[in-house]
Motif scaffolding. Structure first.
Motif, short mmCIF file in Angstrom:
data_model
loop_
_atom_site.label_atom_id
_atom_site.label_comp_id
_atom_site.label_asym_id
_atom_site.label_seq_id
_atom_site.Cartn_x
_atom_site.Cartn_y
_atom_site.Cartn_z
N SER A 14 27.38 41.95 42.39
CA SER A 14 28.81 41.70 42.22
C SER A 14 29.49 41.95 43.55
O SER A 14 29.11 42.83 44.31
CB SER A 14 29.40 42.65 41.16
OG SER A 14 28.83 42.37 39.90
N PHE A 15 30.50 41.15 43.82
CA PHE A 15 31.25 41.28 45.07
C PHE A 15 32.66 40.76 44.85
O PHE A 15 32.94 40.06 43.88
CB PHE A 15 30.55 40.50 46.19
CG PHE A 15 30.42 39.03 45.92
CD1 PHE A 15 31.38 38.14 46.40
CD2 PHE A 15 29.35 38.53 45.18
CE1 PHE A 15 31.26 36.78 46.13
CE2 PHE A 15 29.23 37.17 44.92
CZ PHE A 15 30.18 36.30 45.40
N LYS A 16 33.52 41.12 45.76
CA LYS A 16 34.90 40.62 45.70
C LYS A 16 35.04 39.48 46.71
O LYS A 16 34.63 39.61 47.86
CB LYS A 16 35.88 41.73 46.01
CG LYS A 16 35.92 42.80 44.94
CD LYS A 16 37.20 43.61 45.04
CE LYS A 16 37.20 44.71 44.02
NZ LYS A 16 37.69 44.31 42.74
N ASN A 17 35.60 38.38 46.24
CA ASN A 17 35.83 37.27 47.15
C ASN A 17 37.10 37.52 47.96
O ASN A 17 37.74 38.57 47.83
CB ASN A 17 35.87 35.94 46.39
CG ASN A 17 37.03 35.85 45.42
OD1 ASN A 17 37.98 36.64 45.46
ND2 ASN A 17 36.96 34.87 44.53
N ARG A 18 37.51 36.56 48.74
CA ARG A 18 38.68 36.73 49.61
C ARG A 18 39.97 36.93 48.83
O ARG A 18 40.92 37.51 49.32
CB ARG A 18 38.81 35.53 50.54
CG ARG A 18 37.72 35.48 51.57
CD ARG A 18 37.91 34.35 52.52
NE ARG A 18 36.84 34.37 53.49
CZ ARG A 18 36.61 33.42 54.35
NH1 ARG A 18 37.39 32.36 54.38
NH2 ARG A 18 35.62 33.51 55.19
N LYS A 19 39.99 36.44 47.60
CA LYS A 19 41.18 36.61 46.76
C LYS A 19 41.17 37.95 46.04
O LYS A 19 42.11 38.25 45.31
CB LYS A 19 41.23 35.48 45.72
CG LYS A 19 41.40 34.11 46.32
CD LYS A 19 41.41 33.07 45.21
CE LYS A 19 41.46 31.67 45.78
NZ LYS A 19 41.41 30.66 44.72
N GLY A 20 40.11 38.72 46.21
CA GLY A 20 40.01 40.01 45.55
C GLY A 20 39.43 39.94 44.15
O GLY A 20 39.39 40.94 43.44
N GLU A 21 38.95 38.77 43.76
CA GLU A 21 38.36 38.61 42.44
C GLU A 21 36.89 39.02 42.48
O GLU A 21 36.17 38.73 43.43
CB GLU A 21 38.45 37.14 42.01
CG GLU A 21 39.86 36.61 41.97
CD GLU A 21 39.90 35.09 41.89
OE1 GLU A 21 40.93 34.58 41.42
OE2 GLU A 21 38.94 34.42 42.31
N THR A 22 36.47 39.69 41.43
CA THR A 22 35.07 40.08 41.34
C THR A 22 34.24 38.91 40.86
O THR A 22 34.58 38.26 39.87
CB THR A 22 34.89 41.28 40.37
OG1 THR A 22 35.67 42.37 40.86
CG2 THR A 22 33.44 41.69 40.27
N GLN A 23 33.17 38.64 41.57
CA GLN A 23 32.26 37.56 41.21
C GLN A 23 30.84 38.11 41.14
O GLN A 23 30.52 39.12 41.77
CB GLN A 23 32.32 36.43 42.23
CG GLN A 23 33.66 35.72 42.23
CD GLN A 23 33.67 34.51 43.13
OE1 GLN A 23 33.03 34.50 44.17
NE2 GLN A 23 34.40 33.49 42.72
N THR A 24 30.01 37.42 40.39
CA THR A 24 28.61 37.80 40.24
C THR A 24 27.74 36.67 40.75
O THR A 24 28.04 35.49 40.54
CB THR A 24 28.27 38.10 38.77
OG1 THR A 24 29.14 39.12 38.30
CG2 THR A 24 26.84 38.57 38.61
N GLU A 25 26.65 37.05 41.40
CA GLU A 25 25.74 36.06 41.95
C GLU A 25 24.31 36.55 41.77
O GLU A 25 24.05 37.74 41.81
CB GLU A 25 26.05 35.90 43.44
CG GLU A 25 25.20 34.90 44.17
CD GLU A 25 25.62 34.80 45.63
OE1 GLU A 25 24.91 35.36 46.48
OE2 GLU A 25 26.66 34.17 45.91
N THR A 26 23.39 35.62 41.58
CA THR A 26 21.98 35.96 41.50
C THR A 26 21.34 35.76 42.86
O THR A 26 21.47 34.69 43.46
CB THR A 26 21.25 35.09 40.46
OG1 THR A 26 21.86 35.28 39.19
CG2 THR A 26 19.78 35.43 40.37
#
Length: 117
Positions: A14-26
């Motif tokens: 999980s990470f925060k994108n430039r907009k501050g939204e949490t995203q999940t990636e494999t």
């Protein structure tokens, strides 16, 4: 056609994108495994300890000591007689590489998977 073993590892991050939204990636990585005969592939897949079955097969079938000539540092073109001999065992080296890869993957939170390719 041979069915080869495919050894890979995945993890969810999980990470925060430039907009501050949490995203999940494999995230995924693949181990450069040796080509296995179909019956060995099935044995690995059906085992409770697939890594040991793979290791045992590599050591049994691919572990041969080979003598490689060693040349002087300044003999780039190998024009003179070798100054020694080095013993190389690709099977043992491969097993050590595999064990180190597995340790690193587990330490980093990856799940190791065995599949048919």
């Amino acid at each position: 056609m041979s069915m080869n073993i495919y050894i890979h590892a995945t993890r969810e991050i999980s990470f925060k994108n430039r907009k501050g939204e949490t995203q999940t990636e494999t995230q995924a990585t693949v181990f450069d495994s040796f080509q296995t005969p179909t019956e060995v592939t099935h044995e690995i897949l059906n085992s409770n300890n697939p890594e040991q079955v793979y290791i045992d097969w590599v050591l049994r079938e691919c572990s041969v000591d080979e003598e490689w000539p060693v040349y002087a540092d300044d003999d780039f073109m190998m024009e003179r007689e070798p100054i020694g001999v080095e013993i190389i065992n690709r099977g043992k080296e491969h097993v050590e590489k595999f064990k180190q890869w597995m340790i690193w993957m587990e330490e980093k939170g990856y799940e190791i998977k065995y599949e048919v390719l």
